[in-house]
Motif scaffolding. Sequence first.
Motif, PDB file in Angstrom:
ATOM      1  N   LEU A   1      94.347 -40.603  60.996  1.00  9.31           N
ATOM      2  CA  LEU A   1      92.942 -40.394  60.672  1.00  9.31           C
ATOM      3  C   LEU A   1      92.778 -39.163  59.793  1.00  9.31           C
ATOM      4  CD1 LEU A   1      91.307 -41.085  64.168  1.00  9.31           C
ATOM      5  CD2 LEU A   1      91.381 -42.621  62.205  1.00  9.31           C
TER       6      LEU A   1
ATOM      7  N   HIS B   1      87.674 -47.382  56.610  1.00  4.29           N
ATOM      8  CA  HIS B   1      86.868 -46.563  57.529  1.00  4.29           C
ATOM      9  C   HIS B   1      87.311 -46.829  58.963  1.00  4.29           C
ATOM     10  CE1 HIS B   1      83.311 -44.781  59.485  1.00  4.29           C
ATOM     11  NE2 HIS B   1      83.200 -44.093  58.354  1.00  4.29           N
ATOM     12  N   TRP B   2      87.383 -45.778  59.758  1.00  2.00           N
ATOM     13  CA  TRP B   2      87.981 -45.895  61.088  1.00  2.00           C
ATOM     14  C   TRP B   2      87.248 -46.886  61.991  1.00  2.00           C
ATOM     15  CZ3 TRP B   2      85.613 -44.892  65.748  1.00  2.00           C
ATOM     16  CH2 TRP B   2      84.397 -44.224  65.709  1.00  2.00           C
ATOM     17  N   THR B   3      85.962 -47.147  61.730  1.00  2.00           N
ATOM     18  CA  THR B   3      85.216 -48.098  62.563  1.00  2.00           C
ATOM     19  C   THR B   3      85.689 -49.537  62.386  1.00  2.00           C
ATOM     20  OG1 THR B   3      83.517 -48.263  60.829  1.00  2.00           O
ATOM     21  CG2 THR B   3      83.150 -46.659  62.597  1.00  2.00           C
TER      22      THR B   3
ATOM     23  N   GLY C   1      89.413 -37.518  57.356  1.00  2.00           N
ATOM     24  CA  GLY C   1      88.126 -37.591  56.680  1.00  2.00           C
ATOM     25  C   GLY C   1      87.319 -38.837  56.990  1.00  2.00           C
ATOM     26  N   GLY C   2      87.439 -39.348  58.189  1.00  2.00           N
ATOM     27  CA  GLY C   2      86.684 -40.534  58.584  1.00  2.00           C
ATOM     28  C   GLY C   2      87.368 -41.843  58.255  1.00  2.00           C
ATOM     29  N   PHE C   3      88.542 -41.764  57.627  1.00  2.00           N
ATOM     30  CA  PHE C   3      89.252 -42.978  57.260  1.00  2.00           C
ATOM     31  C   PHE C   3      90.552 -43.102  58.050  1.00  2.00           C
ATOM     32  CE2 PHE C   3      86.656 -42.003  53.530  1.00  2.00           C
ATOM     33  CZ  PHE C   3      85.993 -43.212  53.393  1.00  2.00           C
TER      34      PHE C   3
END
Length: 496
Positions: free
Chosen positions: A216, A201-203, A218-220
């Motif tokens: 990046l 996950h990008w966070t 789909g949020g990943f």
Amino acid sequence: MFKSKELKSQKRTPTASVGASTAPGYPHRLNFYDLPPLFEVTLEDFEESAIDRLRILAEIESSYARNRSWDELKEVTEKLCKKYLPLHANATALGKINPLEERKRDHLGHFVLRLAFCRSEELRRRFVTTEKTLFRVRYEGELREEKMEFVNSLNFGWVKVDTNERSSFEAELKALEVKPPGLPRTDEQEGPRAQEYVKVHWTKVPDLVAKRRVFLRGGFAYVHSREVSSIVYHEFESALQKALEHTAKMLPRMDEDTRLVPLLNNLSQGFLAGIPSEWSGPPLAGDEIRADMIDDMAKKHFPLCMRNLHECLTRDRHLKHFGRLQYGLFLKVLGLSIDEAVLFWRKSFSNITDDKFNKEYKYNIRHSYGLEGKRANYPAKSCQQILTTDKPGVGDCHGCPYRHFSPENLQSSLLTHYSLQGLGTTDLHEIMRTVKDGHYHVACTRVFEITHASKGVKKGDGIGDGESVTHPNQYAARSIELEKEQSQEGTVMAVD
């Protein structure tokens, strides 16, 4: 290189929960400190493990204040770790040392400092920054095999990108294979696994997202194997922040423990001026320091706090109680004998009678040498003690000039005392910037480097091995040592 994980939130396996033949309970020298130490320790070990670790963390923060490059910071930190907090790899520990004791000490020291630095948001921020840096230094220096074992023992919720998915985003992933300029070659880049990818996950990788070093979708974030260390560092930082906040909520339960609270209060001030070494002997091996040598030594070797006290004593023929205490103990540890100390102070207090001197001052001089009263061998005050105790008032000369002088008085005093040793007006901007940021011992260290440049000291050297000044006697001892080394080199050249 990486174990495939289910892409969902899972609890990491604590690094201290797995057994190992070399160090049961500590299979790796890298540690996320998931679990508290569950063994009995003496109060002495409790304190010493924290102090040794704090020496390293304080120097890391000083390195940031001194604008050291990453390579310089890493070199200094590794030297201090070998000196105060060694951690041998499993491969090098077999048959030589017991890594269990080293790792237990490392584990204990970390948790003691958690108790000391969880008390405020500012302390937590500084602790997290320095601990993350220490972890990164150790991670980069870890052996490749042991690093892989450590990473694979954790669960960060990442998934290895398979062949089909790589084919779907071949162009995008291909762009990530170009190594960014200035990025050093690391273990993750070597061997047949150099082009592996994981998605997370990008966070989990905000720094890589900001630098556009991930793909990046789909949020990943699709992360190159070269960059996986960023995930590890972010997880370490995030976990430590949460742990410190939790510790802060639990801390009030310890308020009634009279053994630990004063110790933790003292440790929490460690970032202010580092952790000093104990100074108990004279730096001039085989040479006696006499009273008539002090004036010349003050001009060449004393830090600003002691130069200021000496100037006040010379000018006023008197020092108030805390000034006499600070300066007297400094001279004692410098190597001034009791007889020479009495002679020095009597000569300095030339405007009073012998009777008044003997009645009001001689006893205190002898007391500081352990010859009166409870006969304790009092140590000289460290930078931390000078900064945090007995704040000077009107008419006082003790304290730390970098903290207690006004900016105008400090700049004037620096030029007055050190201009003949190479300090100029162009140096003041850098020194005053560190003072403004509250890094007083860093400013003192920079003055030492500037004024000893003629003796081979370069910017970043500090008082030796890159260490910052943490004690006035440390400053003076190193200055005297450098002069002796230069004198001996001159003698050898003359003979040749």
